[in-house]
Design an enzyme around this catalytic site. Sequence first.
Site, PDB file in Angstrom:
ATOM      1  N   TYR A  52      38.800 -22.696  14.019  1.00 59.40           N
ATOM      2  CA  TYR A  52      37.433 -22.170  13.976  1.00 59.40           C
ATOM      3  C   TYR A  52      36.704 -22.305  15.310  1.00 59.40           C
ATOM      4  O   TYR A  52      37.167 -22.971  16.213  1.00 59.40           O
ATOM      5  CB  TYR A  52      36.631 -22.742  12.816  1.00 59.40           C
ATOM      6  N   GLU A  53      35.563 -21.601  15.410  1.00 59.62           N
ATOM      7  CA  GLU A  53      34.800 -21.495  16.660  1.00 59.62           C
ATOM      8  C   GLU A  53      35.631 -20.879  17.783  1.00 59.62           C
ATOM      9  O   GLU A  53      35.480 -21.221  18.950  1.00 59.62           O
ATOM     10  CB  GLU A  53      34.261 -22.868  17.091  1.00 59.62           C
ATOM     11  N   GLY A  54      36.478 -19.926  17.430  1.00 52.99           N
ATOM     12  CA  GLY A  54      37.362 -19.291  18.401  1.00 52.99           C
ATOM     13  C   GLY A  54      38.683 -20.019  18.448  1.00 52.99           C
ATOM     14  O   GLY A  54      38.740 -21.181  18.847  1.00 52.99           O
TER      15      GLY A  54
END
Length: 256
Positions: A96-98
């Site tokens: 997550y978050e890239g």
Amino acid sequence: DVRRMLMEAKAMTEGLRALCLWGGLQVDLSHDAGSEEDRVAADDLIGLLTPVIKGFGTDMGYKIATDMQQVYGGHGYIAEWGMEQYVRDARIAMIYEGTNGVQAMDLAGRKLAQNGGRAVQAFFALVAGEIAEAKGVEATADFAGRLEKALGDLQAATMWFLANGMKNPNDLGAGAYSYMTLMGYVAVGLMWMRMAGAAAKLIAAGEGDKSFLEAKLTTARFYAERMLPETGALRRKIEGGSESIMALEPELFARA
């Protein structure tokens, strides 16, 4: 072997915590430093290092979690001790978050060239300057020499990207993950050099918890001797280019 895994976990966890705190300081300085020049410099540094802190940090966090599961042996795989939960929890941070692959592409494909490479050149100058200072102190001289070699690998990989990435973007993409990892080892190395220097000063002054400070020096030595050498292999991966990665036709990935 358990001691090896525990030392790797200690060295990387403490080093990454320091890097995260230093990154947080750069965020504060980017808003509140006393001059515009200092605010821009801090913003450049945290912009460059954010994908490294996120990508390299969560990669290493997951590795540490699985290694600590390994320490337990078979017991690490059952719910009784809780390690299997830590491993599952640590895994999502890489996504997550890239995803970390996206973070690596952001670093190599966007952050390096931003403002004419101003941020990465400032990072190189910062690390090189602190290495030069640390070489003059007996307690940190050996570490500084090893970090200098790792910094050289990072600088050479950067120059290779500049020479080849524009001609063949696949070369940049193929090496991006290794580059993010290489920069992570150097950034954490900078933190350990600082911690070793601070610990040595306190010991010399007869201040602080001596056993705690000596453990810092020992862990810094371990990081320099056993973890920084990874940068050489990562550099060679980057300089290997993209030909073998791009060679297979897509349908061949479905055949074993």
